[in-house]
Design a protein around this motif. Structure first.
Motif, short mmCIF file in Angstrom:
data_model
loop_
_atom_site.label_atom_id
_atom_site.label_comp_id
_atom_site.label_asym_id
_atom_site.label_seq_id
_atom_site.Cartn_x
_atom_site.Cartn_y
_atom_site.Cartn_z
N GLN A 76 2.58 -14.67 -9.53
CA GLN A 76 2.25 -13.25 -9.51
C GLN A 76 1.11 -13.00 -8.53
N ALA A 77 1.12 -11.81 -7.93
CA ALA A 77 0.06 -11.46 -6.99
C ALA A 77 -0.02 -9.95 -6.86
N ALA A 78 -1.19 -9.48 -6.49
CA ALA A 78 -1.36 -8.10 -6.03
C ALA A 78 -1.12 -8.08 -4.52
N LEU A 79 -0.48 -7.03 -4.05
CA LEU A 79 -0.15 -6.91 -2.63
C LEU A 79 -1.02 -5.84 -1.99
N VAL A 80 -1.77 -6.23 -0.97
CA VAL A 80 -2.60 -5.31 -0.18
C VAL A 80 -1.95 -5.24 1.19
N ALA A 81 -1.49 -4.06 1.59
CA ALA A 81 -0.64 -3.99 2.77
C ALA A 81 -0.96 -2.77 3.62
N ALA A 82 -0.78 -2.94 4.93
CA ALA A 82 -1.02 -1.87 5.88
C ALA A 82 0.26 -1.51 6.61
N SER A 83 0.53 -0.22 6.75
CA SER A 83 1.60 0.31 7.58
C SER A 83 2.95 -0.33 7.27
N SER A 84 3.59 -0.99 8.25
CA SER A 84 4.90 -1.59 8.00
C SER A 84 4.82 -2.71 6.98
N GLY A 85 3.65 -3.33 6.83
CA GLY A 85 3.47 -4.29 5.74
C GLY A 85 3.62 -3.64 4.38
N GLY A 86 3.31 -2.35 4.30
CA GLY A 86 3.49 -1.62 3.05
C GLY A 86 4.95 -1.49 2.67
N ARG A 87 5.82 -1.31 3.67
CA ARG A 87 7.25 -1.26 3.38
C ARG A 87 7.71 -2.59 2.79
N VAL A 88 7.20 -3.69 3.32
CA VAL A 88 7.54 -5.01 2.79
C VAL A 88 7.03 -5.14 1.35
N ALA A 89 5.81 -4.70 1.12
CA ALA A 89 5.22 -4.77 -0.22
C ALA A 89 6.04 -3.97 -1.22
N LEU A 90 6.47 -2.78 -0.83
CA LEU A 90 7.27 -1.95 -1.73
C LEU A 90 8.62 -2.61 -2.04
N GLU A 91 9.22 -3.24 -1.05
CA GLU A 91 10.48 -3.94 -1.29
C GLU A 91 10.28 -5.09 -2.28
N ILE A 92 9.24 -5.87 -2.08
CA ILE A 92 8.97 -6.98 -3.00
C ILE A 92 8.75 -6.45 -4.42
N ALA A 93 7.94 -5.39 -4.54
CA ALA A 93 7.62 -4.85 -5.86
C ALA A 93 8.83 -4.24 -6.54
N ALA A 104 -1.89 -2.04 -3.22
CA ALA A 104 -2.87 -1.24 -2.50
C ALA A 104 -2.31 -1.04 -1.09
N LEU A 105 -1.88 0.17 -0.80
CA LEU A 105 -1.12 0.46 0.41
C LEU A 105 -1.93 1.35 1.33
#
Length: 254
Positions: A76-93, A104-105
């Motif tokens: 498990q992890a918290a995802l801290v993501a910027a811009s297009s990294g946020g799209r990746v974080a949302l997909e994972i979540a 944290a986007l």
């Protein structure tokens, strides 16, 4: 293929995902501060960025990140993501909600977002410069578009180097491969989310941050009046304080 990455610190895990203009070095200012705040940190370069080679076939950034976490024994992890990294974080979540403790986007992209005329015009201008062989011009276009008024010369130079390196790696690849798009529903996301936007950013990303509280079960939106698209680079200390305050609360470290 394992993504190029760094690991540091001890405590609840934070995974830092970079924007499409930068690579994992964009988190240099937050790296020691978040480790000192009591977190175990992982940051990685997506394919074609930083130390990770360009893709040599169809791929998924989300699957790459999940495979990296598996290799590190992280469940498990918290995802801290910027811009297009946020799209990746949302997909994972959305696809693996049991693995994400918080989001944290920062000026996040959104899967399925229809770009405004403003964003399409940027893409067309970037494409034209690249097709004309003016890679330096395409780099400067990205700096002028994505960095807000608080970005100093050192920040501009850092982003210039990261963006130029990404262009060089990606344009040198013998064949271009796009990411595989998976099907998922954002409504599956259960992790608490902080959606940050910048008042000087392109309209699309301000709209996305404002929409996320309507799309996710537990999200709040904060707009930074001084920020452009990359607030973590523009005012690193202010963004670190914002992240630590949110993460400490939702991960029950305080």
């Amino acid at each position: 293929m394992t993504l190029s990455h760094d690991v540091a610190g001890d405590g609840p895990v934070l995974v830092l995902l970079h924007s499409g203009v930068c690579d994992r070095r964009m988190w240099d200012a937050q790296w020691p501060a978040l480790a000192d705040a009591g977190y175990r940190l992982v940051r990685c370069d997506f394919r074609g960025f930083g130390g990770t080679p360009a893709p040599d076939g169809p791929y998924s950034d989300a699957d790459d990140v999940l495979a990296l976490l598996d290799s590190l024994g992280i469940g498990q992890a918290a995802l801290v993501a910027a811009s297009s990294g946020g799209r990746v974080a949302l997909e994972i979540a959305a696809r693996r909600p049991e693995r994400v403790t918080a989001l944290a986007l920062l000026c996040s992209a959104l899967p399925g977002h229809a770009p405004t005329d403003e964003l399409r015009a940027f893409g067309q201008r970037e494409d034209a410069l690249i097709e004309a062989g003016d890679i330096a011009g395409a780099v400067e276009l990205n700096l002028d578009t994505w960095l807000g008024p608080d970005a100093d010369l050192a920040t501009r130079e850092a982003v210039r180097g990261m963006q130029r390196h990404a262009f060089d790696v990606q344009l040198a690849a013998p064949e271009e491969f796009g990411p595989v798009r998976a099907e998922f529903e954002l409504s599956a996301i259960q992790a608490p989310c902080l959606a940050v936007s910048g008042a000087h950013d392109v309209t699309d990303f301000r709209q996305i941050a404002g929409e996320l509280p309507e799309l996710l079960a537990d999200a709040r939106h904060v707009e930074l009046p001084w920020a452009g698209h990359l607030p973590g680079l523009e005012r690193p200390a202010a963004v670190t304080e914002l992240l630590v305050g949110f993460l400490d609360t939702v991960l029950q470290k305080v």
